[in-house]
Design a protein around this motif. Structure first.
Motif, mmCIF file in Angstrom:
data_model
loop_
_atom_site.group_PDB
_atom_site.id
_atom_site.type_symbol
_atom_site.label_atom_id
_atom_site.label_comp_id
_atom_site.label_asym_id
_atom_site.label_seq_id
_atom_site.Cartn_x
_atom_site.Cartn_y
_atom_site.Cartn_z
ATOM 1 N N ALA A 1 11.061 3.535 -7.976
ATOM 2 C CA ALA A 1 10.254 3.859 -9.151
ATOM 3 C C ALA A 1 9.175 4.883 -8.814
ATOM 4 C CB ALA A 1 9.624 2.589 -9.706
ATOM 5 N N SER A 2 8.736 4.909 -7.549
ATOM 6 C CA SER A 2 7.700 5.840 -7.113
ATOM 7 C C SER A 2 8.237 7.253 -6.931
ATOM 8 C CB SER A 2 7.102 5.361 -5.789
ATOM 9 O OG SER A 2 8.114 5.311 -4.788
ATOM 10 N N SER B 1 1.759 -0.943 -7.340
ATOM 11 C CA SER B 1 0.491 -1.196 -8.025
ATOM 12 C C SER B 1 -0.164 0.151 -8.301
ATOM 13 C CB SER B 1 -0.426 -2.064 -7.168
ATOM 14 O OG SER B 1 -0.921 -1.332 -6.057
ATOM 15 N N ASP B 2 -1.345 0.133 -8.904
ATOM 16 C CA ASP B 2 -2.040 1.382 -9.194
ATOM 17 C C ASP B 2 -2.498 2.075 -7.916
ATOM 18 O OD1 ASP B 2 -1.712 0.957 -11.890
ATOM 19 O OD2 ASP B 2 -3.675 0.005 -12.153
ATOM 20 N N THR B 3 -2.621 1.325 -6.840
ATOM 21 C CA THR B 3 -3.162 1.901 -5.602
ATOM 22 C C THR B 3 -2.147 2.006 -4.470
ATOM 23 O OG1 THR B 3 -3.910 -0.306 -4.910
ATOM 24 C CG2 THR B 3 -5.482 1.064 -6.119
ATOM 25 N N GLU C 1 1.671 11.595 -1.004
ATOM 26 C CA GLU C 1 1.006 11.309 -2.272
ATOM 27 C C GLU C 1 -0.292 10.578 -1.957
ATOM 28 O OE1 GLU C 1 1.703 8.183 -5.780
ATOM 29 O OE2 GLU C 1 3.493 9.405 -5.396
ATOM 30 N N GLU C 2 -1.198 10.600 -2.926
ATOM 31 C CA GLU C 2 -2.493 9.950 -2.690
ATOM 32 C C GLU C 2 -2.333 8.449 -2.475
ATOM 33 O OE1 GLU C 2 -6.677 9.437 -5.112
ATOM 34 O OE2 GLU C 2 -5.536 11.287 -5.354
#
Length: 299
Positions: free
Chosen positions: A106-107, A124-126, A144-145
């Motif tokens: 999904a990422s 998760s968001d992080t 990615e961040e």
């Protein structure tokens, strides 16, 4: 009950059963059987499994005793093998059968799953999170961040962008890096791995850093198994991912022997026979859903 205790009960139950088939009127043997059964449920389960396995062991009227005992012992262990597999299947978001598969998470990151592998995504968001439930995965991770984190047992692998493999073999785990770098964490400890570095968690829980040639990171992507002093049980487990039904190695001594060489996973039965041939062991079909690897002597 431990595995050796189960095997001893199977052997004792088989001895009683086979003797009674030869001399069914022997009162001493009947009394021995009743005494064995009265000892408890494990003994009764072992005897029932021996009786059931008699019909599986062959159309042969008198199957060889040691082969029959091995088949019975392996059969009673199927619940131990299949139980965790059913649970894993329920938890997995992605699960491969008998062939490797490439998927996009999904990422957006790419995961190359070996045969017989299961993972679940934990985003998760992080964090871009993935948990390896069984098998082996090679990840191509984008920079990615949000960090990309893979968990396997009590270990977590943290990375921003790289190519690396994470594998689980029973109570062991492997992390090996082909490019970039990863940080492996366990509670308060951490290890930085760079290309050519590997980290192995042994069944004892000990973590050991080992060098690994970059071209040997996840060789299963090219249908190859490279064993360099690998335990025979580990090599068989990797091959068994490409075989329908469980493959059971009978005997602790055989499981703990070591093998070295390159094997073709594209031909799993040929690879299996090549692995055990070095130890003069044999591969047989004990039933339509089970394969046995037996020591040469005594069977």
């Amino acid at each position: 009950m431990t595995l050796p205790n189960r095997e001893r009960l199977i052997e004792e139950a088989a001895d009683i059963f086979l003797r009674l088939r030869e001399t069914p009127g022997d009162k001493g043997l009947v009394q021995r059987r009743e005494a064995f059964l009265s000892r408890g449920r494990p003994e009764r389960d072992a005897y029932r499994e021996v009786v059931r396995t008699w019909g599986v062991a062959a159309g042969n009227r008198r199957p060889r005793r040691r082969l029959f005992v091995a088949a019975a012992a392996a059969s009673i262990l199927l619940a131990l093998v299949l139980g965790p597999s059913i649970k894993t299947g329920l938890l997995a978001d992605f699960q491969t059968d008998r062939a490797p598969e490439q998927i996009t998470l999904a990422s957006g990151d790419v995961a190359h799953l070996d045969a017989g592998t299961a993972i679940t995504e934990e985003p998760s968001d992080t964090v871009r999170g993935v948990a390896l439930l069984k098998g082996a995965v090679f990840f191509d991770v984008q920079r990615e961040e949000r960090p990309f984190v893979v968990s396997v047992g009590d270990l977590s692998v943290h990375v921003l962008g790289t190519g690396f493999e994470v594998a689980a073999l029973d109570d062991e785990a492997w992390i090996s890096v082909a490019e970039g770098s990863v940080e492996v964490r366990q509670e308060e400890k951490s290890w930085l791995l760079e290309p050519g570095d590997g980290l192995r968690r042994l069944p004892s829980g000990e973590l050991r850093r080992v060098p690994i040639a970059i071209d040997r990171v996840a060789p299963w992507r090219q249908d190859r198994l490279i064993a360099d002093g690998m335990l025979l049980a580990e090599a068989v487990e990797i091959v068994s991912r490409r075989i329908s039904g469980p493959v059971i190695v009978v005997g602790d001594e055989l499981r703990q022997t070591r093998v070295t060489g390159g094997f073709d996973l594209g031909r799993p039965f040929s690879a299996l026979r090549s692995i055990v041939a070095v130890k003069r062991a044999r591969v047989i079909d004990a039933s339509p859903a089970m394969v046995l690897v037996l020591p040469a002597e005594g069977f």
